[in-house]
Design a protein around this motif. Sequence first.
Motif, short mmCIF file in Angstrom:
data_model
loop_
_atom_site.label_atom_id
_atom_site.label_comp_id
_atom_site.label_asym_id
_atom_site.label_seq_id
_atom_site.Cartn_x
_atom_site.Cartn_y
_atom_site.Cartn_z
N THR A 1 0.84 -1.19 0.00
CA THR A 1 0.00 0.00 0.00
C THR A 1 0.88 1.24 0.00
OG1 THR A 1 -1.76 -1.16 1.18
CG2 THR A 1 -1.81 1.24 1.23
N LEU A 2 0.66 2.12 -0.96
CA LEU A 2 1.47 3.32 -1.10
C LEU A 2 1.31 4.26 0.09
CD1 LEU A 2 0.83 4.06 -4.88
CD2 LEU A 2 2.98 3.26 -3.87
N ALA A 3 2.43 4.83 0.52
CA ALA A 3 2.46 5.76 1.64
C ALA A 3 2.84 7.15 1.16
CB ALA A 3 3.46 5.28 2.70
N ASP A 4 2.54 8.15 1.95
CA ASP A 4 2.89 9.52 1.63
C ASP A 4 4.41 9.65 1.46
OD1 ASP A 4 2.16 12.33 1.30
OD2 ASP A 4 3.19 12.65 3.21
N GLY A 5 4.83 10.22 0.34
CA GLY A 5 6.25 10.41 0.08
C GLY A 5 6.91 9.28 -0.68
N ASP A 6 6.21 8.18 -0.97
CA ASP A 6 6.80 7.10 -1.76
C ASP A 6 7.14 7.60 -3.16
OD1 ASP A 6 6.84 5.03 0.06
OD2 ASP A 6 4.93 4.14 -0.58
N LEU A 7 8.30 7.20 -3.65
CA LEU A 7 8.69 7.49 -5.03
C LEU A 7 8.30 6.27 -5.87
CD1 LEU A 7 12.19 8.89 -6.15
CD2 LEU A 7 10.61 7.66 -7.63
N LEU A 8 7.34 6.46 -6.75
CA LEU A 8 6.78 5.36 -7.54
C LEU A 8 7.16 5.51 -9.00
CD1 LEU A 8 4.89 2.88 -7.89
CD2 LEU A 8 3.00 4.51 -8.12
N ALA B 1 7.89 5.01 -19.37
CA ALA B 1 7.96 4.94 -17.90
C ALA B 1 7.93 6.35 -17.33
CB ALA B 1 9.23 4.22 -17.44
N ILE B 2 7.30 6.48 -16.16
CA ILE B 2 7.26 7.75 -15.44
C ILE B 2 7.58 7.48 -13.97
CG2 ILE B 2 5.64 8.88 -16.98
CD1 ILE B 2 3.40 8.21 -15.01
N SER B 3 8.16 8.47 -13.32
CA SER B 3 8.40 8.43 -11.88
C SER B 3 7.78 9.66 -11.25
CB SER B 3 9.90 8.39 -11.57
OG SER B 3 10.49 7.17 -11.95
N PHE B 4 7.18 9.49 -10.07
CA PHE B 4 6.56 10.61 -9.37
C PHE B 4 6.45 10.26 -7.89
CE2 PHE B 4 3.35 7.77 -11.04
CZ PHE B 4 2.45 7.59 -10.00
N VAL B 5 6.23 11.30 -7.09
CA VAL B 5 6.11 11.12 -5.66
C VAL B 5 4.63 11.10 -5.28
CG1 VAL B 5 6.69 12.01 -3.38
CG2 VAL B 5 8.32 12.26 -5.26
N VAL B 6 4.25 10.14 -4.46
CA VAL B 6 2.87 9.96 -4.05
C VAL B 6 2.57 10.81 -2.82
CG1 VAL B 6 1.17 8.27 -3.21
CG2 VAL B 6 2.85 7.61 -4.97
N GLY B 7 1.42 11.48 -2.84
CA GLY B 7 0.97 12.21 -1.65
C GLY B 7 1.47 13.63 -1.58
N ASP B 8 1.33 14.24 -0.41
CA ASP B 8 1.66 15.64 -0.21
C ASP B 8 3.14 15.87 0.05
OD1 ASP B 8 -1.03 16.38 -0.44
OD2 ASP B 8 -1.40 15.99 1.69
N SER B 9 3.79 14.91 0.66
CA SER B 9 5.22 15.04 0.92
C SER B 9 5.99 14.90 -0.39
CB SER B 9 5.67 13.97 1.91
OG SER B 9 7.07 14.04 2.13
N GLN B 10 6.86 15.87 -0.67
CA GLN B 10 7.63 15.86 -1.92
C GLN B 10 9.12 16.04 -1.58
OE1 GLN B 10 6.14 15.75 -5.34
NE2 GLN B 10 4.53 14.89 -4.03
N PRO B 11 9.78 14.96 -1.14
CA PRO B 11 11.19 15.08 -0.72
C PRO B 11 12.09 15.60 -1.84
CG PRO B 11 10.24 12.98 -0.04
CD PRO B 11 9.25 13.61 -0.96
N ALA B 12 12.99 16.51 -1.48
CA ALA B 12 13.87 17.13 -2.47
C ALA B 12 14.74 16.10 -3.19
CB ALA B 12 14.75 18.18 -1.78
N GLU B 13 15.21 15.09 -2.46
CA GLU B 13 16.06 14.07 -3.09
C GLU B 13 15.30 13.32 -4.18
OE1 GLU B 13 18.89 10.24 -1.90
OE2 GLU B 13 17.38 10.96 -0.49
N SER B 14 14.05 13.01 -3.91
CA SER B 14 13.23 12.30 -4.90
C SER B 14 13.00 13.16 -6.13
CB SER B 14 11.89 11.90 -4.29
OG SER B 14 12.06 11.02 -3.20
N LEU B 15 12.67 14.41 -5.91
CA LEU B 15 12.41 15.32 -7.03
C LEU B 15 13.66 15.53 -7.87
CD1 LEU B 15 10.15 17.99 -5.30
CD2 LEU B 15 9.45 15.98 -6.62
#
Length: 257
Positions: free
Chosen positions: A90-97, A113-127
């Motif tokens: 189950t996806l959690a807030d801030g998961d990089l999918l 293919a696409i990558s994006f961050v799930v939820g409201d949390s958008q960690p700088a490292e993921s972005l």
Amino acid sequence: MIEILNPAEVAKARVTGALVADILQSLKQRAVVGTNLLDIDGWAKEMIHDAGATSCYVDYEPSFGRGPFGHYICTAVNDAVLHGLPHDYTLADGDLLSLDLAVLKGGIAADSAISFVVGDSQPAESLALISATERALAAGIAAAKPGARIGDLSYAIGSVLAEAGYPINTEFGGHGIGSTMHQDPHVPNTGRPGRGYELRPGLLLALEPWVMADTATLAMDPDGWTLRSATGALSAHSEHTIAITEDGAEILTLPSR
């Protein structure tokens, strides 16, 4: 095998490419906190079948996987980056999918293919990871034109990834595509310009920069498919299918709406 498609086949590739892009965008909108990866796989199956298309993954059984894959989309979360086998997560807030989808319709395949961050949390490292793969993909596409060499594309992609500070793995990369999902030529995510196969109109390529934050080494999950960063570091993956035209490269995997 390297296929050169005729104009009618390229037209079919546009239809398949738009379908792949539309499905990915729909799944991105539906992939929220609390979504299960198996639900994403089920939605992908439904949309593929409703479009009269065929999954390239269900019966996919290459030498490097414990096949057949048996699912309709690759779902890679956080430190997983390639061939993510959908499972009960189950996806959690801030998961990089990362979602990777390949479909066959009208006898021609497309892969994206696409990558994006799930939820409201958008960690700088993921972005930052996502941005690097997207910029590398754009650079590779810009280098793709008749007379260019595969090495020119690899160099363009790798230059962006290296400048961003990420190690580059060359075991898996882009590839030719056409009547089947994976064909020659292989397109490494780094390389030397002026080397390799010469591009010509009618060639379809799936370009797919992917990186892991602090390593170039992959580790295989017990499922025999999912590839993760060996250090547990975050990862990202971006991919488009393009057609080489007389004027350059046409991106086929853009949404129709």
